[in-house]
Design a protein around this motif. Structure first.
Motif, PDB file in Angstrom:
ATOM      1  N   LEU A   9       0.802  -1.268   0.109  1.00  0.00           N
ATOM      2  CA  LEU A   9      -0.269   0.045   0.074  1.00  0.00           C
ATOM      3  C   LEU A   9       0.851   1.327  -0.042  1.00  0.00           C
ATOM      4  O   LEU A   9       0.579   2.335  -0.553  1.00  0.00           O
ATOM      5  CB  LEU A   9      -1.019  -0.018   1.203  1.00  0.00           C
ATOM      6  N   ILE A  10       1.889   1.265   0.912  1.00  0.00           N
ATOM      7  CA  ILE A  10       2.742   2.471   0.718  1.00  0.00           C
ATOM      8  C   ILE A  10       3.373   2.542  -0.302  1.00  0.00           C
ATOM      9  O   ILE A  10       3.578   3.744  -1.060  1.00  0.00           O
ATOM     10  CB  ILE A  10       3.941   2.350   2.165  1.00  0.00           C
TER      11      ILE A  10
ATOM     12  N   ARG B  93       2.423   1.860  -3.290  1.00  0.00           N
ATOM     13  CA  ARG B  93       1.597   2.216  -4.373  1.00  0.00           C
ATOM     14  C   ARG B  93       0.999   3.661  -4.024  1.00  0.00           C
ATOM     15  O   ARG B  93       0.338   4.292  -5.141  1.00  0.00           O
ATOM     16  CB  ARG B  93       0.461   1.388  -4.312  1.00  0.00           C
ATOM     17  N   THR B  94       1.208   4.283  -2.783  1.00  0.00           N
ATOM     18  CA  THR B  94       0.529   5.495  -2.411  1.00  0.00           C
ATOM     19  C   THR B  94       1.369   6.658  -3.144  1.00  0.00           C
ATOM     20  O   THR B  94       2.530   6.786  -3.045  1.00  0.00           O
ATOM     21  CB  THR B  94       0.504   5.657  -1.230  1.00  0.00           C
ATOM     22  N   ASN B  95       0.787   7.618  -3.847  1.00  0.00           N
ATOM     23  CA  ASN B  95       1.593   8.745  -4.244  1.00  0.00           C
ATOM     24  C   ASN B  95       0.601   9.961  -4.409  1.00  0.00           C
ATOM     25  O   ASN B  95       0.473  10.331  -5.772  1.00  0.00           O
ATOM     26  CB  ASN B  95       2.162   8.029  -5.537  1.00  0.00           C
ATOM     27  N   GLY B  96      -0.056  10.243  -3.491  1.00  0.00           N
ATOM     28  CA  GLY B  96      -1.155  11.266  -3.778  1.00  0.00           C
ATOM     29  C   GLY B  96      -0.386  12.839  -3.577  1.00  0.00           C
ATOM     30  O   GLY B  96       0.602  12.666  -3.280  1.00  0.00           O
TER      31      GLY B  96
ATOM     32  N   LYS C 123       3.747  10.216   0.030  1.00  0.00           N
ATOM     33  CA  LYS C 123       3.875   8.720   0.246  1.00  0.00           C
ATOM     34  C   LYS C 123       3.819   8.052   1.787  1.00  0.00           C
ATOM     35  O   LYS C 123       3.146   7.083   2.021  1.00  0.00           O
ATOM     36  CB  LYS C 123       5.027   8.030  -0.637  1.00  0.00           C
TER      37      LYS C 123
ATOM     38  N   PRO D 221       0.750  10.286   4.972  1.00  0.00           N
ATOM     39  CA  PRO D 221      -0.762   9.783   5.270  1.00  0.00           C
ATOM     40  C   PRO D 221      -0.686   8.749   6.315  1.00  0.00           C
ATOM     41  O   PRO D 221      -1.511   8.492   7.240  1.00  0.00           O
ATOM     42  CB  PRO D 221      -1.376   9.553   4.085  1.00  0.00           C
ATOM     43  N   PHE D 222       0.467   7.740   6.119  1.00  0.00           N
ATOM     44  CA  PHE D 222       0.544   6.594   6.870  1.00  0.00           C
ATOM     45  C   PHE D 222       1.025   7.029   8.343  1.00  0.00           C
ATOM     46  O   PHE D 222       0.393   6.183   9.288  1.00  0.00           O
ATOM     47  CB  PHE D 222       1.184   5.501   6.322  1.00  0.00           C
TER      48      PHE D 222
ATOM     49  N   CYS E 214       7.068   3.327   8.054  1.00  0.00           N
ATOM     50  CA  CYS E 214       7.400   4.797   7.614  1.00  0.00           C
ATOM     51  C   CYS E 214       8.798   5.338   8.057  1.00  0.00           C
ATOM     52  O   CYS E 214       9.653   5.959   7.373  1.00  0.00           O
ATOM     53  CB  CYS E 214       6.313   5.835   7.978  1.00  0.00           C
TER      54      CYS E 214
ATOM     55  N   LYS F 194       4.215  -0.609 -10.339  1.00  0.00           N
ATOM     56  CA  LYS F 194       3.672  -1.210  -9.069  1.00  0.00           C
ATOM     57  C   LYS F 194       4.308  -2.444  -8.821  1.00  0.00           C
ATOM     58  O   LYS F 194       4.355  -3.433  -9.716  1.00  0.00           O
ATOM     59  CB  LYS F 194       1.987  -1.286  -9.466  1.00  0.00           C
TER      60      LYS F 194
END
Length: 504
Positions: A70-71, A73-76, A80, A83-84, A135, A228
């Protein structure tokens, strides 16, 4: 600064590692006390509380890889990692308030509900813990890849860890003396909000630390065009990334030694049941251990910058191993004679036994405490090596792989302690006021000395074949930098990998 080297500003190096301090608050709040809380406050069976903590870790074997992917793939727009970090801290706070403050109000006629909520809330807490701890490990890859800066991460990481862990370890005995004992609900009602406040503050500072670096241009060699990675590729990574395999063993060894030797129950038996003076010994010995670790931290960083992190880890784990032979000898002599007892605060003044114990324990604890978090920046080296080897940038997967081992081991410590205690016939985990009973000294010798020594021996064996020396990392960073420049000017990842091949 040579091309391809990404350096961090000083404030970033200082603030981001406070993320580890934020999770270490919970490390003490939960992993040191949850078994005592379960068995003494909620009246769940002593083995249930200890074994459940380890059993839950089997769930981690499933959830951790998913969270790692999930980390990756996250790239908002919030990056990265941030958010976590924030979500993880919030989840932990809510679950622990419910567990420590609300479950004791469930009447003992509804034991099934106590058992069910204990398991459920602990499980939710573990997921929050994974979000945030992953993280710490994966975020360093964007913070800096400079071989001179990475060892500094260990120092600030430990300062952060001390602010979190040390604050809690320091407060707990004070609360015990002034508020209520470890086995009463009132103790947890007071400790919980203090711990959460400290953790939230450290998280906010850590988020500020990584804010500027948490963006695609610092993500691996592909940057924006990151492929990914599937969870199934985990197995392939573990199989082919030899330094990571060795580091997982070394990290597990260091963590197991730390978590068993600093376990509250073990220290209650050593300073309370055996030496008969928990309140007079626990804090002074803890302070001595921390004070002794300061010169070692400075030494480890100097060694890491000159000879690489592997050399530093091996050197100081060896020092700890040698010193603990002395601690072991002293504990074997205990009880043979009234002089063979620890006396710091008391009528008898300091005796030779105490002086020797302070020397061996202080140097040994200082040396291994300075290496306990050293595998963390080495995870970033293994992640860069994976990018060099396969072209993949997967710090999330590398970080959760490592935190999985870390958590399996640290929770195993609760089970080991619980089993050792029940083997000598005690129904509840001993607290500082439990009277001494036969066999306790053997339990303390095994938990406080023998297991850490075996763990360090395993660390030294694993590190013998670890290939990522200081020199090797410089070569790897240079190749990754060349590929990154080529990809930025339009070359595909496959072409760049052919042009500058990693290892076959």
């Amino acid at each position: 600064v040579p091309s391809g080297v990404n350096r961090a500003k000083t404030y970033q190096l200082v603030l981001f590692p406070l993320n580890n301090g934020a999770t270490n608050v919970y490390y003490v709040l939960v992993l040191s006390y949850i078994a005592t809380f379960g068995s003494n406050v909620l009246a769940l069976g002593v083995m249930f509380a200890s074994v459940m903590v380890t059993g839950m870790r089997l769930c981690d074997a499933v959830t951790d890889p998913i969270i790692g992917a999930l980390i990756d793939r996250t790239n908002g727009k919030f990056g990265k990692f941030r958010p976590f970090m924030i979500l993880g801290n919030a989840v932990m706070a809510v679950s622990i308030i419910l567990l420590y403050i609300f479950t004791p109000f469930i009447p003992d006629t509804m034991m099934w509900l106590r058992y069910a909520l204990f398991i459920l809330l602990y499980f939710v807490w573990v997921i929050g813990y994974t979000f945030q701890t992953s993280c710490t490990r994966s975020g360093q890859t964007v913070l800096t890849n400079d071989p001179n800066q990475r060892p500094l991460f260990t120092i600030f990481n430990t300062v952060g860890s001390l602010l979190g862990m040390g604050a809690m370890q320091f407060l707990a005995p004070i609360l015990r003396a002034n508020v209520a004992d470890y086995s009463s609900a009132a103790f947890y009602r007071v400790l919980t909000p203090i711990g959460i406040a400290v953790s939230v503050l450290l998280t906010v500072l850590a988020v500020i630390g990584i804010w500027e670096k948490d963006q695609p241009k610092y993500f691996g060699v592909g940057g924006e065009k990151q492929e990914k990675v599937k969870v199934s590729e985990y197995i392939e990574i573990i199989k082919n990334n030899n330094p990571m395999q060795r580091l997982m063993i070394a990290g597990a060894g260091c963590k197991l030694a730390l978590s068993i030797a600093t376990n509250t129950t073990v220290l209650c038996m050593l300073y309370g049941c055996m030496m008969g003076n928990y309140d007079g010994l626990y804090l002074p010995m803890m302070v001595i251990g921390y004070v002794c670790s300061v010169p070692f931290f400075l030494l480890t960083v100097r060694t890491s910058q000159k000879k690489g992190q592997k050399a530093s880890l091996v050197r100081f784990v060896s020092v700890a191993l040698v010193c603990y032979v002395g601690v072991l000898a002293l504990l074997l002599l205990w009880g043979k004679n009234p002089a063979f007892n620890l006396s710091i605060m008391g009528g008898g003044g300091i005796n030779l036994y105490t002086v020797l114990f302070i020397v061996f324990f202080g140097i040994g604890y200082g040396a291994y405490y300075s290496t306990a978090d050293m595998p963390i920046p080495m995870v970033a080296d293994c992640s860069d090596y994976e990018t060099y080897r396969s072209g993949k940038y997967i710090p999330g997967i590398m970080g959760t792989l490592f935190s999985l081992v870390d958590k399996l081991v640290s929770s195993l410590s609760a089970t080991v302690v619980g089993m050792a205690v029940s083997m000598i016939g005690l129904a509840n985990l001993p607290t500082a006021d439990t009277p001494y009973s036969d066999g306790m000294n053997m339990v303390v010798i095994i938990l406080f000395c023998v297991i850490p020594m075996v763990a360090w021996a395993a660390t030294l064996i694993a590190m013998r074949g670890y290939s990522l020396t200081g020199e090797r990392m410089k070569e790897i960073q240079a190749v990754n930098a060349k590929r990154k420049e080529a990809i930025a000017s339009g070359m595909s990842l496959e072409e760049a990998m052919r042009e500058w091949p990693g290892e076959k």
